[in-house]
Design a protein around this motif. Sequence first.
Motif, PDB file in Angstrom:
ATOM      1  N   ILE A   1      -5.229  23.442 -23.612  1.00  0.00           N
ATOM      2  CA  ILE A   1      -6.368  24.162 -23.027  1.00  0.00           C
ATOM      3  C   ILE A   1      -7.673  23.627 -23.596  1.00  0.00           C
ATOM      4  O   ILE A   1      -8.644  23.413 -22.857  1.00  0.00           O
ATOM      5  CB  ILE A   1      -6.228  25.685 -23.269  1.00  0.00           C
ATOM      6  CG1 ILE A   1      -5.064  26.231 -22.444  1.00  0.00           C
ATOM      7  CG2 ILE A   1      -7.523  26.408 -22.928  1.00  0.00           C
ATOM      8  CD1 ILE A   1      -4.709  27.668 -22.752  1.00  0.00           C
ATOM      9  N   GLU A   2      -7.735  23.369 -24.891  1.00  0.00           N
ATOM     10  CA  GLU A   2      -8.954  22.825 -25.495  1.00  0.00           C
ATOM     11  C   GLU A   2      -9.264  21.422 -24.957  1.00  0.00           C
ATOM     12  O   GLU A   2     -10.423  21.087 -24.716  1.00  0.00           O
ATOM     13  CB  GLU A   2      -8.825  22.780 -27.011  1.00  0.00           C
ATOM     14  CG  GLU A   2      -8.995  24.142 -27.648  1.00  0.00           C
ATOM     15  CD  GLU A   2      -9.016  24.067 -29.170  1.00  0.00           C
ATOM     16  OE1 GLU A   2      -8.440  23.105 -29.737  1.00  0.00           O
ATOM     17  OE2 GLU A   2      -9.615  24.963 -29.770  1.00  0.00           O
TER      18      GLU A   2
ATOM     19  N   CYS B   1     -11.854  27.524 -18.684  1.00  0.00           N
ATOM     20  CA  CYS B   1     -11.916  27.069 -20.076  1.00  0.00           C
ATOM     21  C   CYS B   1     -12.924  27.884 -20.885  1.00  0.00           C
ATOM     22  O   CYS B   1     -12.658  28.256 -22.028  1.00  0.00           O
ATOM     23  CB  CYS B   1     -12.262  25.591 -20.135  1.00  0.00           C
ATOM     24  SG  CYS B   1     -10.964  24.543 -19.440  1.00  0.00           S
TER      25      CYS B   1
ATOM     26  N   ALA C   1     -10.594  21.864 -21.541  1.00  0.00           N
ATOM     27  CA  ALA C   1     -11.963  22.388 -21.619  1.00  0.00           C
ATOM     28  C   ALA C   1     -12.940  21.268 -21.945  1.00  0.00           C
ATOM     29  O   ALA C   1     -14.017  21.168 -21.340  1.00  0.00           O
ATOM     30  CB  ALA C   1     -12.045  23.497 -22.661  1.00  0.00           C
TER      31      ALA C   1
END
Length: 173
Positions: free
Chosen positions: A45-46, A17, A49
Amino acid sequence: MKERLIFSLLLALQLICASVFLWELLSSLIGFSSRPISWALYETIEILAGVGLILGVVMTAILLRRSARARDKAEASLRLASGAFMDVLNERFTEWGLTPAERDVALFSIKGLSTTEIAALRQTSEGTVKAQTNAIYRKAGVSGRPQLLSLFIDALMDDQVAMVPATVTDDAA
């Protein structure tokens, strides 16, 4: 083993991430041309992360708490050993019939103080301290300070060995 795997996976997730975030920042700052990814994938993905960072904070807190517990346990063991050492000292001093002055000199001697330092602390002459240390060595049946100290170390080691529970081997079972 399972816990170590979980920590490793969490660390890998955080590294991936962080790499994505850095790649995005560098590509916009330096002007890297990268193939755009879909917003759905980017938001996933965020989210991962963010979850990875939160899990990292939680795991760090858990590890800090365990570390503090281990430190407290080590300090408690040290206090116990220190108390046990004083108990052994007092037992031996009584067995040998040391006078109160000889007890003080023996304790200072075991702590590593020199004859001069002991004399200054006790406000006596060095000759008196030497006579008392000779009496201590004679009563303890040793020839000097190293042997005197080894008596106490051996006694503590014997106590520690006695505290460890015996394990049953396959041969004995």
